[in-house]
Design a protein around this motif. Structure first.
Motif, short mmCIF file in Angstrom:
data_model
loop_
_atom_site.label_atom_id
_atom_site.label_comp_id
_atom_site.label_asym_id
_atom_site.label_seq_id
_atom_site.Cartn_x
_atom_site.Cartn_y
_atom_site.Cartn_z
N ASN A 139 -0.86 -0.77 -4.40
CA ASN A 139 -2.20 -0.19 -4.30
C ASN A 139 -2.10 1.23 -3.76
O ASN A 139 -1.28 1.50 -2.88
N ILE A 140 -2.94 2.11 -4.26
CA ILE A 140 -2.97 3.48 -3.73
C ILE A 140 -3.82 3.46 -2.47
O ILE A 140 -5.04 3.27 -2.52
N HIS A 141 -3.16 3.62 -1.35
CA HIS A 141 -3.82 3.61 -0.05
C HIS A 141 -4.50 4.95 0.21
O HIS A 141 -5.62 5.01 0.70
N ARG A 142 -3.80 6.03 -0.14
CA ARG A 142 -4.33 7.39 0.04
C ARG A 142 -3.56 8.33 -0.88
O ARG A 142 -2.37 8.15 -1.11
N HIS A 143 -4.27 9.33 -1.42
CA HIS A 143 -3.63 10.35 -2.26
C HIS A 143 -3.96 11.72 -1.69
O HIS A 143 -5.11 12.06 -1.45
N VAL A 144 -2.92 12.50 -1.45
CA VAL A 144 -3.05 13.86 -0.94
C VAL A 144 -2.40 14.77 -1.97
O VAL A 144 -1.24 14.57 -2.33
N PRO A 146 -1.16 7.24 7.42
CA PRO A 146 -2.26 6.29 7.65
C PRO A 146 -1.74 4.89 7.96
O PRO A 146 -0.71 4.47 7.43
N MET A 190 1.06 5.62 -0.07
CA MET A 190 0.45 6.93 0.08
C MET A 190 1.14 7.85 -0.90
O MET A 190 2.37 7.91 -0.94
N HIS A 208 -4.58 20.06 3.08
CA HIS A 208 -3.58 19.00 2.94
C HIS A 208 -2.21 19.45 3.43
O HIS A 208 -1.36 18.63 3.71
N THR A 267 0.32 1.87 5.64
CA THR A 267 1.13 2.45 4.57
C THR A 267 2.49 1.77 4.55
O THR A 267 3.18 1.74 5.55
N ASN A 305 0.84 -1.20 0.00
CA ASN A 305 0.00 0.00 0.00
C ASN A 305 0.87 1.25 0.00
O ASN A 305 1.82 1.34 0.77
#
Length: 120
Positions: A24-29, A44, A4, A36, A47, A2
């Motif tokens: 995998n994209i866990h989170r995108h900021v 997160p 970020m 942000h 990650t 995962n």
């Protein structure tokens, strides 16, 4: 694995490239939005990799996320937001493209230029 992603307003073909590497994209900021840019005290949970797109981030935001990754012993890479730069950084970090293993030409063939001489 995962990841970020920090930086870049839009990702374009980047999710496809990451999927090829088994990421995998866990989170995108995006990093541009003022919400942000506020100090985040931790990454997160879950990650495994932090990817910083340097052409869309300020120095302070980038430094803050690098420090968070280092504190949590999470691997991070920094590159420009382009497919080629991302592939090069992921390969340089020791992550391999899952398509490379099934490619009949293998990576050694990619090192040979059009005139038959090996690239250095």
């Amino acid at each position: 694995m995962n990841a970020m992603l920090v930086g870049a307003d839009t990702l374009g073909n980047i999710p496809d490239v990451l999927r090829d590497f088994g990421i995998n994209i866990h989170r995108h900021v995006s990093g541009r939005n003022s919400s942000h840019q506020r100090k985040v005290d931790r990454l997160p949970a879950g990650t495994d990799l932090l990817i910083l797109f340097t052409d869309f981030l300020g120095h302070n935001v980038m430094r803050h996320f690098r420090e968070l990754a280092s504190e949590n012993q999470i691997r991070f890479i920094a590159c420009r937001r382009s497919v080629c730069a991302l592939k090069q950084s992921l390969t340089g970090a020791g992550l391999s493209d899952s398509q490379c293993a099934t490619c009949p030409h293998q990576c050694a063939a990619a090192k040979v230029s059009n005139n038959g001489k090996r690239k250095r």
